[in-house]
Every structure is written in C-alpha cells, then in structure tokens.
Design a protein around this motif. Structure first.
Motif, PDB file in Angstrom:
ATOM      1  N   SER A  17       0.829  -1.204   0.000  1.00  0.00           N
ATOM      2  CA  SER A  17       0.000   0.000   0.000  1.00  0.00           C
ATOM      3  C   SER A  17       0.867   1.260   0.000  1.00  0.00           C
ATOM      4  O   SER A  17       0.424   2.323  -0.401  1.00  0.00           O
ATOM      5  N   MET A  18       2.123   1.141   0.421  1.00  0.00           N
ATOM      6  CA  MET A  18       3.011   2.299   0.505  1.00  0.00           C
ATOM      7  C   MET A  18       3.663   2.645  -0.844  1.00  0.00           C
ATOM      8  O   MET A  18       4.004   3.776  -1.093  1.00  0.00           O
ATOM      9  N   GLU A  19       3.889   1.645  -1.689  1.00  0.00           N
ATOM     10  CA  GLU A  19       4.541   1.883  -2.973  1.00  0.00           C
ATOM     11  C   GLU A  19       3.903   1.006  -4.035  1.00  0.00           C
ATOM     12  O   GLU A  19       3.142   0.096  -3.725  1.00  0.00           O
TER      13      GLU A  19
END
Length: 172
Positions: A17-19
């Motif tokens: 979800s971060m990258e």
C-alpha cells in the motif's frame, strides 16, 4: 570448476500500500556444498551493477524499464539476471566483496575467488588480496578428552593435555 553455483529459479510479485508493486527474484546459491537462498528486487541488482562498475567490468544488466506485469517479460528478466550473476562469477578471477555480500556469502574459503583485507607492508592491489582456507575440521570439541565409552582414545589430545597440565608425569 567454480565453487559458486547459482540460479534464479523463480520470482514473485509483491504489492504494497506504501509503494507500487514490484517483483522479487529468488536466488539459490550453492557454495561448497551448502545451499541457501536470498530474495532481491531488480533495484538491488541495479545498485549492485553500479557498485561493481567501480571495481570490475561487469556484463550488461537487463533493461531497467520493462512492463513488470507481463509474465513473459518477467521471465526474460529472470533469465537475464541469472545470466548476469553467472557471468560475473565466470569472468572474474577475484569476486568483489560487494558481490559476495549481495549473495549473503560470508565465509568463502576457496582460492582464488575471494577478496579480503589488505596487507600492511605494501600498497599494491594484487598483494592486498588474501585468501583463507580452513586448516583443520573437528567433528567434536578437540579440547575434551574422549569419553570412557570411546574404544580408541585420542593419543594426541591426551599427550597435549598431559604435557601442558602435568609436565612432570611420565607418559604411559
């Protein structure tokens, strides 16, 4: 014959979800009969390539810009990265420490495929490359006397222990 054998048998996609999603390549490394695996992203291969260019002339690395979601393209990249690593091993008499670290190879006692710390008496690059080989291998602690149920006592160990701790005793 080379002491390192490696392959990249598989890859998998990771989503975070971060990258944005990325691909992880599994590298199987066989060194002196011991197999271990590491997982690396393409960006780590690319960083390795940049670092290797400072000390050796590495082979071409597969293209950085590909469609990461196409399985056929990822398979070609897997094959290319495998060939890249194998070529580095085959074309270099001395493997740089950065390469061994990338593969998580810590103790590499083979000659002449290692690079070690330098010598104190000279500035030369050739003389600063040392190699280390194991001298002796023990199947158990060499400082313990053989147990009572051992049918053949170890005469060498007994002699050393008696010589060091009981120098006044006569041999049996």
């Amino acid at each position: 014959m080379h002491p390192i054998r490696l392959s990249i048998p598989s890859f998998r996609s990771e989503n975070s979800s971060m990258e944005k999603g990325f691909t992880v390549f599994k590298i199987d490394i066989l060194v002196n009969g011991r197999l271990h695996s590491v997982e690396k992203r393409y960006s780590e291969f690319h960083n390795l390539h940049k670092m290797l260019k400072k000390s050796i002339k590495p082979p071409e690395i597969p293209s950085k810009h590909v469609r990461n979601w196409v399985p056929k393209v990822l398979e070609q990249r897997r094959q290319g990265l495998e060939l890249y690593l194998q070529t580095v091993i085959m074309e270099n008499e001395v493997l740089p420490k950065i390469f061994l670290d990338f593969l998580n190879i810590r103790h590499f006692p083979s000659v002449p495929k290692t690079e070690s710390c330098g010598s104190f008496d000279t500035e030369s690059m050739e003389s600063s490359k040392l190699s280390h080989q194991p001298v002796m291998v023990y199947l158990r602690d060499p400082y313990l006397l053989p147990s009572a149920h051992d049918t053949f006592s170890n005469v060498v160990i007994e002699g050393v222990v008696h010589g060091v701790f009981y120098p006044d005793l006569q041999p049996r």
